[in-house]
Scaffold this motif. Structure first.
Motif, PDB file in Angstrom:
ATOM      1  N   MET A   1       0.908  -1.169  -0.009  1.00 22.97           N
ATOM      2  CA  MET A   1       0.071   0.078  -0.038  1.00 22.97           C
ATOM      3  C   MET A   1       1.037   1.292  -0.026  1.00 22.97           C
ATOM      4  O   MET A   1       1.753   1.367   0.764  1.00 22.97           O
ATOM      5  N   LEU A   2       0.551   2.217  -0.828  1.00 19.00           N
ATOM      6  CA  LEU A   2       1.444   3.579  -0.795  1.00 19.00           C
ATOM      7  C   LEU A   2       0.404   4.659  -0.526  1.00 19.00           C
ATOM      8  O   LEU A   2      -0.712   4.795  -0.575  1.00 19.00           O
ATOM      9  N   LEU A   3       1.315   5.721  -0.451  1.00 22.07           N
ATOM     10  CA  LEU A   3       0.747   7.002  -0.096  1.00 22.07           C
ATOM     11  C   LEU A   3       1.489   8.050  -0.993  1.00 22.07           C
ATOM     12  O   LEU A   3       2.688   7.978  -1.091  1.00 22.07           O
ATOM     13  N   LEU A   4       0.859   9.001  -1.476  1.00 22.24           N
ATOM     14  CA  LEU A   4       1.207  10.135  -2.228  1.00 22.24           C
ATOM     15  C   LEU A   4       1.030  11.314  -1.552  1.00 22.24           C
ATOM     16  O   LEU A   4      -0.008  11.822  -1.105  1.00 22.24           O
TER      17      LEU A   4
ATOM     18  N   SER B   1       6.122  13.133  -3.536  1.00 23.80           N
ATOM     19  CA  SER B   1       6.743  11.691  -3.103  1.00 23.80           C
ATOM     20  C   SER B   1       5.708  10.389  -2.915  1.00 23.80           C
ATOM     21  O   SER B   1       4.700  11.037  -2.701  1.00 23.80           O
ATOM     22  N   VAL B   2       6.220   9.291  -3.145  1.00 26.61           N
ATOM     23  CA  VAL B   2       5.467   8.173  -2.869  1.00 26.61           C
ATOM     24  C   VAL B   2       6.132   7.232  -1.783  1.00 26.61           C
ATOM     25  O   VAL B   2       7.362   7.084  -1.868  1.00 26.61           O
ATOM     26  N   VAL B   3       5.404   7.192  -0.860  1.00 21.88           N
ATOM     27  CA  VAL B   3       5.837   6.632   0.324  1.00 21.88           C
ATOM     28  C   VAL B   3       5.200   5.089   0.678  1.00 21.88           C
ATOM     29  O   VAL B   3       3.879   5.079   0.331  1.00 21.88           O
ATOM     30  N   ASP B   4       5.819   4.146   0.970  1.00 21.14           N
ATOM     31  CA  ASP B   4       5.642   2.854   1.192  1.00 21.14           C
ATOM     32  C   ASP B   4       5.031   2.699   2.763  1.00 21.14           C
ATOM     33  O   ASP B   4       5.555   3.081   3.551  1.00 21.14           O
ATOM     34  N   VAL B   5       3.700   2.140   3.065  1.00 23.70           N
ATOM     35  CA  VAL B   5       3.147   2.376   4.214  1.00 23.70           C
ATOM     36  C   VAL B   5       3.953   1.290   5.016  1.00 23.70           C
ATOM     37  O   VAL B   5       4.291   1.741   6.319  1.00 23.70           O
ATOM     38  N   GLU B   6       4.301   0.299   4.808  1.00 20.96           N
ATOM     39  CA  GLU B   6       5.031  -0.896   5.671  1.00 20.96           C
ATOM     40  C   GLU B   6       6.313  -0.385   6.099  1.00 20.96           C
ATOM     41  O   GLU B   6       6.596  -0.492   7.174  1.00 20.96           O
ATOM     42  N   SER B   7       7.116  -0.029   5.398  1.00 22.71           N
ATOM     43  CA  SER B   7       8.390   0.280   5.537  1.00 22.71           C
ATOM     44  C   SER B   7       8.827   1.612   5.908  1.00 22.71           C
ATOM     45  O   SER B   7       9.726   2.164   6.614  1.00 22.71           O
ATOM     46  N   GLY B   8       7.976   2.575   5.518  1.00 23.00           N
ATOM     47  CA  GLY B   8       8.176   3.991   5.700  1.00 23.00           C
ATOM     48  C   GLY B   8       8.994   4.798   4.850  1.00 23.00           C
ATOM     49  O   GLY B   8       9.380   5.804   4.949  1.00 23.00           O
ATOM     50  N   ASP B   9       9.463   3.956   3.722  1.00 21.16           N
ATOM     51  CA  ASP B   9      10.431   4.551   2.979  1.00 21.16           C
ATOM     52  C   ASP B   9       9.886   5.242   1.884  1.00 21.16           C
ATOM     53  O   ASP B   9       8.650   4.968   1.359  1.00 21.16           O
ATOM     54  N   ILE B  10      10.479   6.271   1.362  1.00 18.25           N
ATOM     55  CA  ILE B  10      10.261   7.074  -0.002  1.00 18.25           C
ATOM     56  C   ILE B  10      10.662   6.279  -0.996  1.00 18.25           C
ATOM     57  O   ILE B  10      11.870   5.968  -1.287  1.00 18.25           O
TER      58      ILE B  10
ATOM     59  N   VAL C   1       2.676  11.092   4.878  1.00 23.71           N
ATOM     60  CA  VAL C   1       2.333  10.344   6.087  1.00 23.71           C
ATOM     61  C   VAL C   1       1.029  10.896   6.639  1.00 23.71           C
ATOM     62  O   VAL C   1       0.182  10.312   7.201  1.00 23.71           O
ATOM     63  N   GLY C   2       0.912  12.207   6.511  1.00 19.89           N
ATOM     64  CA  GLY C   2      -0.326  12.820   6.944  1.00 19.89           C
ATOM     65  C   GLY C   2      -1.680  12.150   6.273  1.00 19.89           C
ATOM     66  O   GLY C   2      -2.675  12.006   6.775  1.00 19.89           O
ATOM     67  N   ALA C   3      -1.540  11.732   5.097  1.00 16.06           N
ATOM     68  CA  ALA C   3      -2.715  11.227   4.119  1.00 16.06           C
ATOM     69  C   ALA C   3      -2.772   9.766   4.807  1.00 16.06           C
ATOM     70  O   ALA C   3      -4.065   9.248   5.041  1.00 16.06           O
ATOM     71  N   GLY C   4      -1.749   9.133   5.196  1.00 17.96           N
ATOM     72  CA  GLY C   4      -2.057   7.857   5.624  1.00 17.96           C
ATOM     73  C   GLY C   4      -2.778   7.907   7.254  1.00 17.96           C
ATOM     74  O   GLY C   4      -3.529   6.983   7.712  1.00 17.96           O
TER      75      GLY C   4
ATOM     76  N   ALA D   1       2.910   6.325  12.778  1.00 17.49           N
ATOM     77  CA  ALA D   1       3.265   6.756  11.366  1.00 17.49           C
ATOM     78  C   ALA D   1       4.869   6.822  11.091  1.00 17.49           C
ATOM     79  O   ALA D   1       5.246   6.755  10.187  1.00 17.49           O
ATOM     80  N   PHE D   2       5.363   7.331  12.435  1.00 21.36           N
ATOM     81  CA  PHE D   2       6.662   7.689  12.442  1.00 21.36           C
ATOM     82  C   PHE D   2       7.753   6.592  13.200  1.00 21.36           C
ATOM     83  O   PHE D   2       8.976   7.104  13.413  1.00 21.36           O
ATOM     84  N   SER D   3       7.207   5.683  13.357  1.00 18.52           N
ATOM     85  CA  SER D   3       8.001   4.525  14.150  1.00 18.52           C
ATOM     86  C   SER D   3       9.229   4.147  13.532  1.00 18.52           C
ATOM     87  O   SER D   3      10.230   3.633  14.209  1.00 18.52           O
TER      88      SER D   3
END
Length: 495
Positions: free
Chosen positions: A1-4, A16-25, A443-446, A458-460
């Motif tokens: 799952m991704l976030l834009l 930026s597109v962020v991966d939910v699970e890893s938190g990576d950009i 992250v805010g979108a998540g 979100a920031f773990s």
């Protein structure tokens, strides 16, 4: 799952597109590559086209998609960060009626001051926590007075992020955080300010529907989704001004936590649970992204208009072949204090922390036989750091006593000279993180889409990449000399 995440800046749009699970950009893109135009028809004026922002948002998303590092169909939510305080007005067909009057525009200072005096300073500060100044409400009042034909066509006023969300979804919404940055929110009644609306003669219908920052602000339209390679119906689940969003991106959400940025403008932003205001309105208090009437979270913001813009002006003045890395390398060969050369970096409109005075940028004590380009490069970064110290001392007067400041490792904080000078002259360590506004928006979108249950979750995965601590080189004498020069410039303006 991704976030834009979308960050609508003054210079460019970054996504930026962020991966939910890893938190990576997974991927980032910026558009345009060069800095966007600021239209200045008169001294102190600053405008940009909202339609230009929208075009740049679309191009940045398509550019990011073209990198091939993710499947756009897996994007589950969109968040938007935006340059604060800008005024956008649209008609019934959602067409923009004029250029946006952006954050560094000074034309409405007199309009805001008249309202401040007419309503009563104590009433305004105790209810809105700020003077109307040259914020969004005053800018709209300026349009009403000076461009009545345009004003007569206004269906909705909004902040820049509201406009981009509208273009994506067709829905027009805002938040208490956005309205507070426009000085349209009454913290005592937790409603739109009846005082400001009556003073300026605004109709209540001009304000969009108010929703929480972390919530659905509409779903992406099918026609837009098809054009941008996204799924139709993706929620825009977060919108916030760039400084509250930057604080979120650094996990600064609780009382006592402090963030800083040094991009086009420079900001120190601290969170409190008290309804604080500066009696001179040199710093400003807005609803933070997680503020509610029951659980108060206010962002106290100190802004310096001309930080990165001062550094950019210096680069452009010296020559287009000079880049920031070369400037930093040259500056590193000059001793701290720049051999008595001082820079006042206030050439970007009225400065709120200087009581809305237009001081201008100045190079002081130039020795034609001693000072070189490298001295100027260092003096500019030191002058910007000194202006942060001046502002931080105002925040300290208002109860902010940070023990550490968090910042993204970007813009001026990429410079070791600037970072160390900032830390030495303020006496406060800085934690540097690898993130930016588009990351915070994602992250805010998540959080807004309930993909993350808490901000902490979100920031773990986020840890600082560098800690900059004070050295014995405090630069206190240099700072005091710089401050004296500033006071000499302010003295005739204060009469």
């Amino acid at each position: 799952m991704l976030l834009l995440g979308i960050d609508v800046g003054t210079s460019s749009v970054k996504v930026s597109v962020v991966d939910v699970e890893s938190g990576d950009i997974l991927a980032s893109a910026q558009y345009p590559d060069s800095e966007s135009e600021i239209i200045s028809l008169r001294s102190g004026w600053a405008e940009q086209s909202p339609d230009m922002w929208w075009e740049h948002v679309q191009q940045a998303i398509l550019k990011c998609n073209s990198l091939g590092r993710y499947n756009p169909a897996n994007i589950a939510a969109i968040g938007i960060a935006y340059q604060m305080h800008g005024l956008v007005i649209v008609d019934e067909s959602q067409n923009s009626l004029r250029n946006s009057i952006i954050w560094c525009d000074s034309r409405a200072v007199e309009t805001g001051e008249e309202a401040f005096n007419a309503l009563g300073k104590e009433k305004v500060l105790s209810h809105m926590l700020n003077s109307p100044g040259n914020f969004t409400a005053s800018k709209l009042a300026w349009v009403k007075k000076n461009e009545p034909e345009t004003y007569s066509k206004v269906a909705r006023m909004m902040l820049p992020g509201d406009f981009i969300a509208m273009k994506l979804t067709g829905e027009v919404t805002t938040s208490n955080s956005a309205l507070s940055e426009g000085i349209l929110w009454d913290f005592k009644t937790n409603t739109i300010s009846a005082h400001i609306m009556a003073q300026f003669g605004f109709s209540s219908g001009i304000i969009p529907e108010i929703k929480p920052v972390f919530s659905e602000h509409g779903k992406v339209k099918e026609s837009i989704a098809e054009k941008l390679g996204l799924k139709a119906g993706i929620p825009v689940a977060y919108k916030a001004g760039d400084q509250p969003n930057n604080a979120l991106s650094l996990n600064v959400t609780q009382p006592g936590e402090v963030a800083a940025t040094a991009g086009t403008s420079g900001v120190i932003y601290g969170v409190t649970d008290q309804l604080l205001y500066d009696k001179q309105s040199r710093v400003n208090t807005f609803a933070h992204v997680n503020h509610t009437a029951q659980d108060q979270r206010l962002g106290v913001l100190l802004c310096i208009n001309g930080t990165g813009s001062m550094n950019r002006w210096t680069r452009d003045l010296i020559g287009s072949s000079t880049n920031y890395i070369a400037m930093n390398n040259a500056a590193s060969n000059i001793a701290a204090g720049s051999n008595g050369l001082y820079v006042l970096p206030f050439g970007n409109g009225a400065e709120r922390m200087l009581n809305n005075k237009i001081v201008g940028a100045h190079l002081q004590n130039i020795d034609l036989n001693l000072h070189t380009q490298a001295h100027i490069f260092r003096a500019v970064q030191e002058g910007i750091a000194f202006s942060f110290r001046y502002g931080l001392d105002i925040l300290r007067e208002n109860g902010m006593q940070p023990s550490v400041i968090r910042a993204g490792r970007s813009n001026l904080f990429m410079s070791d000279i600037f970072s160390q000078t900032f830390v030495n002259v303020t006496g406060v360590p800085v934690e540097l993180y690898e993130n930016d506004g588009s990351y915070g928006a994602a992250v805010g979108a998540g959080i807004g889409a309930n993909i993350f249950k808490t901000v902490s979750e979100a920031f773990s995965n986020k840890k600082p990449v560098k800690l900059v601590e004070p050295t014995k080189e405090t630069l206190e004498d240099e700072y005091q000399a710089w401050k004296k020069l500033l006071q000499q410039q302010l003295e005739p303006l204060n009469k």
